[in-house]
Enzyme design. Structure first.
Site, short mmCIF file in Angstrom:
data_model
loop_
_atom_site.label_atom_id
_atom_site.label_comp_id
_atom_site.label_asym_id
_atom_site.label_seq_id
_atom_site.Cartn_x
_atom_site.Cartn_y
_atom_site.Cartn_z
N ASP A 1 73.06 -59.64 -61.18
CA ASP A 1 73.15 -61.14 -61.32
C ASP A 1 71.65 -61.52 -61.08
OD1 ASP A 1 74.34 -63.51 -61.67
OD2 ASP A 1 75.79 -63.20 -59.93
N GLU B 1 71.09 -65.25 -59.31
CA GLU B 1 70.97 -66.12 -58.39
C GLU B 1 70.13 -65.37 -57.03
OE1 GLU B 1 74.08 -67.71 -61.05
OE2 GLU B 1 73.60 -65.91 -60.10
N HIS C 1 78.18 -70.02 -55.61
CA HIS C 1 79.34 -70.55 -56.22
C HIS C 1 80.03 -69.28 -56.70
CE1 HIS C 1 76.51 -68.74 -59.28
NE2 HIS C 1 77.56 -68.51 -60.13
#
Length: 276
Positions: free
Chosen positions: A8, A10, A115
């Protein structure tokens, strides 16, 4: 030893803002190179531990963030979308361990770029009644496939969330959240050295594989939009908890795949940016 890496963005070293991780953002091109460096550190650690087959799945956003030419030559890359298994595309029982690189904390947590899968489109999620985000759902799905998660990298909040799900997973904090869009950063070289060493040490004795299971689970998702929830009720097996919350039962990893369909439906109904 066959290793799978879900990457990922982030939770990558140095990245703190939407402009760092979204295509078109002013710092996105730098961000995707930073992502490659963290992934490459994990690959080097896996190679040092004896890995002979390494698959990297680009798991962020458009899933075209990693440039093939920037990836360590020991790894193969799964790139682009759609993918039936999204963030876990290509993961199978033949893998000895999974690594989660650049992960972040779930919706509602005060972690960097926190999130759950779709920015503020998803307000909250529960797996069998337990609050869950990308970390918990990916971990549970890997376990159902029979693959242990060996290492996770991200900010300190992501590391803490992983520890709550499975304390045996080695975590590497590459930054420390000050707020949702700010962090105290570890120096880049220090962070990548830490990733490489942690992966090498954890894989030197491969983690024990969990028994693959087909036990039914319940996934519940509360959406920002009642329209999304209403539309999803057209999918067989999806039921309503309230006007914005839907749930479904099934065994992982099939339930994870079904959730991917939910996200594609939601994306077709909304055009909102992933962070707010």
């Amino acid at each position: 030893m066959r290793i799978y890496i879900s990457a990922d963005m982030e939770g990558i070293t140095g990245l703190v803002d939407a402009d760092d991780v979204q295509p078109g953002g002013r710092d996105y091109e730098r961000g995707r190179l930073m992502m490659a460096e963290d992934v490459n550190a994990a690959v080097r650690g896996a190679v040092a531990a004896g890995a002979t087959d390494i698959t990297v799945n680009d798991a962020h956003g458009p899933m075209r963030n990693l440039l093939p030419e920037s990836l360590h030559p020991a790894a193969r890359l799964i790139r682009g979308k759609p993918k039936q298994m999204g963030m876990l595309e290509g993961l199978g029982p033949e893998h000895d361990a999974a690594l989660f690189v650049g992960y972040h904390s779930r919706a509602g947590a005060l972690g960097v770029l926190s999130h759950s899968f779709m920015g503020h489109e998803i307000e909250d999620m529960w797996l069998d009644g337990r609050p869950v985000g990308e970390i918990g759902l990916a971990h549970a799905t890997a376990a159902a496939i029979g693959v242990p998660v060996a290492t996770l990298t991200g900010d300190d909040c992501a590391c803490a969330e992983m520890a709550e799900w499975d304390a045996s997973v080695t975590t590497v904090a590459v930054k420390y959240a000050r707020d949702r869009f700010s962090a105290d950063l570890r120096p880049s070289e220090e962070a990548r050295t830490a990733i490489e060493k942690a992966v090498a040490a954890r894989l030197s004795v491969p983690p024990k594989a969990p028994a693959a299971t087909a036990v039914p689970s319940t996934l519940t998702v509360r959406w920002q939009s009642a329209s999304v929830a209403s539309t999803l009720l057209g999918i067989p097996g999806v039921t309503s908890a309230d006007t914005r919350t839907v749930r479904a039962q099934g065994a992982l990893p099939g339930l994870f795949r079904l959730f991917g369909v939910w996200m594609r439906v939601a994306a077709s109904l909304t055009g909102q940016h992933p962070y707010c």
